[in-house]
Design a protein around this motif. Structure first.
Motif, short mmCIF file in Angstrom:
data_model
loop_
_atom_site.label_atom_id
_atom_site.label_comp_id
_atom_site.label_asym_id
_atom_site.label_seq_id
_atom_site.Cartn_x
_atom_site.Cartn_y
_atom_site.Cartn_z
N SER A 52 0.86 -1.23 -0.07
CA SER A 52 0.05 0.01 0.12
C SER A 52 0.91 1.20 0.21
N ARG A 53 2.37 0.95 0.27
CA ARG A 53 3.19 2.25 0.42
C ARG A 53 2.98 2.98 1.51
N GLN A 54 2.20 2.70 2.50
CA GLN A 54 2.05 3.55 3.67
C GLN A 54 3.42 3.09 4.74
N ALA A 83 -6.49 12.31 12.50
CA ALA A 83 -5.34 13.02 12.45
C ALA A 83 -4.47 12.40 11.67
N GLY A 84 -3.69 13.19 10.89
CA GLY A 84 -2.66 12.56 9.97
C GLY A 84 -1.87 13.54 8.93
N ILE A 85 -1.47 13.01 7.80
CA ILE A 85 -0.58 13.87 6.85
C ILE A 85 -1.54 13.33 5.40
N THR A 86 -1.97 14.51 5.01
CA THR A 86 -2.51 14.44 3.75
C THR A 86 -1.45 14.83 2.60
N GLN A 87 -1.38 13.93 1.54
CA GLN A 87 -0.43 14.17 0.27
C GLN A 87 -1.35 14.39 -0.81
N ALA A 88 -1.37 15.28 -1.92
CA ALA A 88 -1.82 15.35 -2.96
C ALA A 88 -0.93 16.14 -4.12
N PRO A 89 -1.20 15.33 -5.29
CA PRO A 89 -1.87 14.14 -5.63
C PRO A 89 -1.21 13.05 -5.23
N THR A 90 -2.28 11.73 -5.32
CA THR A 90 -1.40 10.41 -5.21
C THR A 90 -0.42 10.03 -6.27
N SER A 91 -0.82 10.28 -7.32
CA SER A 91 0.18 10.15 -8.75
C SER A 91 0.06 11.15 -9.67
N GLN A 92 1.04 11.52 -10.16
CA GLN A 92 0.92 12.24 -11.34
C GLN A 92 2.25 11.91 -12.48
N SER A 102 10.09 9.28 -9.06
CA SER A 102 10.25 8.89 -7.91
C SER A 102 8.95 8.78 -6.94
N VAL A 103 8.91 8.11 -5.71
CA VAL A 103 7.87 8.43 -4.65
C VAL A 103 8.07 9.32 -3.84
N TYR A 104 7.33 10.33 -3.59
CA TYR A 104 7.71 11.40 -2.46
C TYR A 104 6.88 11.19 -1.37
N PHE A 105 7.72 11.31 -0.21
CA PHE A 105 6.92 11.18 1.31
C PHE A 105 7.08 12.36 1.82
N CYS A 106 6.01 12.94 2.63
CA CYS A 106 5.95 14.16 3.49
C CYS A 106 5.82 13.34 4.83
N ALA A 107 6.71 13.83 5.91
CA ALA A 107 6.49 13.61 7.00
C ALA A 107 6.47 14.57 8.07
N SER A 108 6.04 14.25 9.37
CA SER A 108 5.88 15.37 10.55
C SER A 108 6.64 14.42 11.86
N ARG A 109 6.90 15.41 12.84
CA ARG A 109 7.50 14.60 14.03
C ARG A 109 7.02 15.54 15.19
N GLY A 110 6.41 14.86 16.23
CA GLY A 110 5.71 15.74 17.46
C GLY A 110 6.94 15.87 18.28
N GLN A 111 6.51 16.59 19.55
CA GLN A 111 7.48 17.06 20.32
C GLN A 111 8.06 15.78 20.93
N GLY A 112 9.17 15.87 21.48
CA GLY A 112 9.59 14.80 22.42
C GLY A 112 10.72 13.87 21.88
N TYR A 113 11.70 13.72 22.77
CA TYR A 113 13.03 13.22 22.06
C TYR A 113 12.92 11.80 21.29
N ASN A 114 11.73 11.14 21.66
CA ASN A 114 11.64 9.69 21.20
C ASN A 114 10.42 9.87 19.98
N SER A 115 9.96 10.85 19.78
CA SER A 115 8.73 10.88 18.86
C SER A 115 9.16 10.48 17.48
N ASN A 157 0.79 9.22 2.50
CA ASN A 157 0.94 8.04 1.83
C ASN A 157 1.64 7.97 0.53
N GLY A 158 2.32 9.01 0.37
CA GLY A 158 3.11 9.21 -0.74
C GLY A 158 2.35 9.74 -2.10
#
Lengths: 118, 113
Positions: A42-44, B2-11, B87-100, B106-107
């Motif tokens: 699923s790529r997740q 809650a989460g991360i939304t990426q757009a478009p799914t493919s292009q 390529s496949v591109y991923f966006c990510a985020s990180r919360g507070q805290g050392y071990n987050s 979904n890329g």
């Protein structure tokens, strides 16, 4: 600079058996975090398990456990009672304690593709 | 959810065209990242942002730019796409805290022809 090496591009395991995925890393830091992520078709990207370097005890999450050998800079992932749903790409990742620059960035290995045979 | 939304799914994109990949998170995380995933190379950091209003270059920043006008949005722009940016591109985020851990979108699968 830190590097992460996964020496097994592909692995295969029989359903219900145990498999271990290898990961080694190179760093001069004493405090850091290590992670295993799973990427199914699923790529997740799914977090499997995390380990703080200052903790002696190996992390466990249900059927997933790690063997963390800090002196050897090794961080292997053991999957017990393998299930068909475990089939995925697995990435080992290193995160520096350093809060300058890219805070909390992960350095990834190239991945291990795990197949599970029924 | 809650989460991360990426757009478009493919292009599929013609070489030389401009493209912006969108990334939005609703977790109020300060740190955000863009990675590209290529077969046999794992994920590599393109750009990052530690907080709104700041950005920085990662391992493979050439040909890409980012902005962080607010906490939630972190778009990635290819000013003039080239085939090597397939390529496949991923966006990510990180919360507070050392071990987050990092939370990933979904890329976006991008093909430059």
């Amino acid at each position: 600079a830190q590097t992460v090496t996964q020496s097994q591009p592909e692995m295969s395991v029989q359903e219900a058996e145990t498999v271990t995925l290898s990961c080694t890393y190179d760093t001069s830091e004493s405090d850091y975090y290590l992670f295993w992520y799973k990427q199914p078709p699923s790529r997740q990207m799914i977090l499997v398990i995390r380990q703080e370097a200052y903790k002696q005890q190996n992390a466990t999450e249900n059927r997933f456990s790690v063997n963390f050998q800090k002196a050897a800079k090794s961080f292997s992932l053991k999957i017990s009672d393998s299930q068909l749903g475990d089939a995925a790409m697995y990435f080992c990742a290193y995160r520096t304690w350093n809060y300058g620059g890219s805070q909390g960035n992960l350095i990834f290995g190239k991945g291990t593709k795990l197949s599970v045979k029924p | 959810i809650a989460g991360i939304t990426q757009a478009p799914t493919s292009q599929i994109l013609a070489a030389g065209r401009r493209m912006t990949l969108r990334c939005t998170q609703d977790m109020r995380h300060n740190a955000m990242y863009w990675y590209r995933q290529d077969l046999g190379l794992g994920l590599r950091l393109i750009h990052y942002s530690n907080t709104a209003g700041t950005t920085g270059k990662g391992e493979v920043p050439d040909g890409y730019s980012v902005s962080r006008a607010n906490t939630d949005d972190f778009p990635l722009t290819l000013a003039s796409a080239v085939p090597s940016q397939t390529s496949v591109y991923f966006c990510a985020s990180r919360g507070q805290g050392y071990n987050s851990p990092l939370h990933f979108g979904n890329g976006t699968r991008l093909t430059v022809t």
